[in-house]
Design a protein around this motif. Structure first.
Motif, mmCIF file in Angstrom:
data_model
loop_
_atom_site.group_PDB
_atom_site.id
_atom_site.type_symbol
_atom_site.label_atom_id
_atom_site.label_comp_id
_atom_site.label_asym_id
_atom_site.label_seq_id
_atom_site.Cartn_x
_atom_site.Cartn_y
_atom_site.Cartn_z
ATOM 1 N N TRP A 51 0.743 -1.480 -0.172
ATOM 2 C CA TRP A 51 0.022 0.077 -0.123
ATOM 3 C C TRP A 51 0.774 1.120 -0.181
ATOM 4 C CZ3 TRP A 51 -4.563 -1.309 -1.168
ATOM 5 C CH2 TRP A 51 -5.217 -2.361 -0.992
ATOM 6 N N ALA A 52 2.118 1.196 0.455
ATOM 7 C CA ALA A 52 2.977 2.478 0.646
ATOM 8 C C ALA A 52 3.482 2.761 -0.985
ATOM 9 C CB ALA A 52 4.028 2.059 1.582
ATOM 10 N N THR A 53 3.804 1.786 -1.438
ATOM 11 C CA THR A 53 4.464 2.071 -2.906
ATOM 12 C C THR A 53 3.384 2.077 -3.875
ATOM 13 O OG1 THR A 53 5.033 -0.309 -3.041
ATOM 14 C CG2 THR A 53 6.797 1.046 -2.161
ATOM 15 N N ARG A 54 2.257 1.671 -3.513
ATOM 16 C CA ARG A 54 1.201 1.345 -4.689
ATOM 17 C C ARG A 54 1.603 0.401 -5.589
ATOM 18 N NH1 ARG A 54 -1.078 7.053 -6.411
ATOM 19 N NH2 ARG A 54 -2.686 5.515 -7.308
ATOM 20 N N THR A 55 1.812 -0.627 -5.246
ATOM 21 C CA THR A 55 2.545 -1.779 -6.326
ATOM 22 C C THR A 55 1.695 -3.061 -5.857
ATOM 23 O OG1 THR A 55 4.443 -2.183 -5.135
ATOM 24 C CG2 THR A 55 4.688 -0.763 -6.841
ATOM 25 N N SER A 56 1.475 -3.781 -6.780
ATOM 26 C CA SER A 56 1.384 -5.319 -6.427
ATOM 27 C C SER A 56 2.410 -6.182 -7.354
ATOM 28 C CB SER A 56 -0.145 -5.614 -7.062
ATOM 29 O OG SER A 56 -0.193 -5.519 -8.462
ATOM 30 N N THR A 57 2.724 -7.487 -6.383
ATOM 31 C CA THR A 57 3.658 -8.027 -6.819
ATOM 32 C C THR A 57 3.195 -9.605 -7.006
ATOM 33 O OG1 THR A 57 5.398 -6.777 -5.503
ATOM 34 C CG2 THR A 57 5.957 -8.982 -6.291
ATOM 35 N N TRP A 58 3.251 -10.084 -8.126
ATOM 36 C CA TRP A 58 2.735 -11.314 -8.590
ATOM 37 C C TRP A 58 3.768 -12.405 -8.626
ATOM 38 C CZ3 TRP A 58 -2.735 -11.345 -10.455
ATOM 39 C CH2 TRP A 58 -3.291 -10.268 -10.277
ATOM 40 N N LEU A 59 3.426 -13.431 -7.851
ATOM 41 C CA LEU A 59 4.663 -14.612 -8.026
ATOM 42 C C LEU A 59 4.273 -15.332 -9.171
ATOM 43 C CD1 LEU A 59 4.567 -15.795 -4.412
ATOM 44 C CD2 LEU A 59 5.761 -13.961 -5.644
ATOM 45 N N VAL A 60 5.242 -15.323 -10.223
ATOM 46 C CA VAL A 60 5.189 -16.121 -11.562
ATOM 47 C C VAL A 60 6.133 -17.166 -11.568
ATOM 48 C CG1 VAL A 60 4.232 -13.942 -12.515
ATOM 49 C CG2 VAL A 60 6.739 -14.399 -12.651
ATOM 50 N N PRO A 61 6.057 -18.074 -12.413
ATOM 51 C CA PRO A 61 7.103 -19.029 -12.773
ATOM 52 C C PRO A 61 8.620 -18.586 -13.021
ATOM 53 C CG PRO A 61 5.144 -19.608 -13.847
ATOM 54 C CD PRO A 61 5.053 -18.380 -13.575
ATOM 55 N N VAL A 62 9.356 -19.051 -12.697
ATOM 56 C CA VAL A 62 10.877 -18.689 -13.152
ATOM 57 C C VAL A 62 10.860 -18.579 -14.445
ATOM 58 C CG1 VAL A 62 13.227 -19.191 -12.963
ATOM 59 C CG2 VAL A 62 11.673 -19.640 -10.935
#
Length: 169
Positions: free
Chosen positions: A77-88
């Motif tokens: 919420w602080a950086t206004r980003t979402s991080t999606w775990l994806v295959p290598v």
């Protein structure tokens, strides 16, 4: 802050996520105390960080409506980003405006992750928590969903309304 007292056997999602790290017990201990822990990238998954203008829920809905699997998604919420775990991904090309591919091979060998539990820790929470299955979001599916959702929410990608973006790596 999350105060999570784990049973002798942590939930499957916690074990799976901690299990990719070099010291799983450290990560589990941090999460049990309601603290975030660094989890390494590049072994079992990479991550795509997306500049998020409130579109995470719409992207998740789009993927699910298309019948595509959705893996863990972390919101900062602080950086206004979402991080999606994806295959290598060992291919060198990832070029989608407003996103950044994070791998264990680059300057970001690990990312800070809150406990995989409901609630918020350090300004971060899970939009989709790890469930222990190892399910990840496919890069291509994420890119397609971003291209479908962004124009609906803020104008075509690349338009003045879409905002600039983080580097595409």
């Amino acid at each position: 802050m999350i105060s999570a007292r784990l049973s002798p056997t942590p939930p499957a999602g916690w074990r799976w996520l901690a299990g990719v790290d070099t010291d799983p017990r450290f990560a589990l201990g941090q999460w049990e105390r309601g603290r975030a822990a660094l989890v390494r990238l590049g072994c079992c998954f990479d991550a795509v960080r997306v500049a998020d203008d409130g579109e995470t829920a719409a992207i998740i809905a789009d993927l699910r409506a298309a019948g595509r699997p959705v893996g863990p998604v972390l919101v900062d919420w602080a950086t206004r980003t979402s991080t999606w775990l994806v295959p290598v991904r060992r291919l060198p090309l990832w070029d989608l405006r407003g996103t950044e591919l994070l791998t264990g091979d680059d300057e970001t060998p690990a990312i800070l992750m809150p406990p995989p539990a409901p609630g918020e820790t350090g300004g971060m929470s899970w939009a989709v928590r790890p469930d222990g299955s190892g399910r990840l979001t496919c890069h291509l599916d994420l890119a397609v969903a971003l291209r479908r959702v962004r124009p609906r929410l803020r104008g075509p990608i690349g338009s003045a309304r879409s905002g600039g973006g983080r580097k595409a790596s």
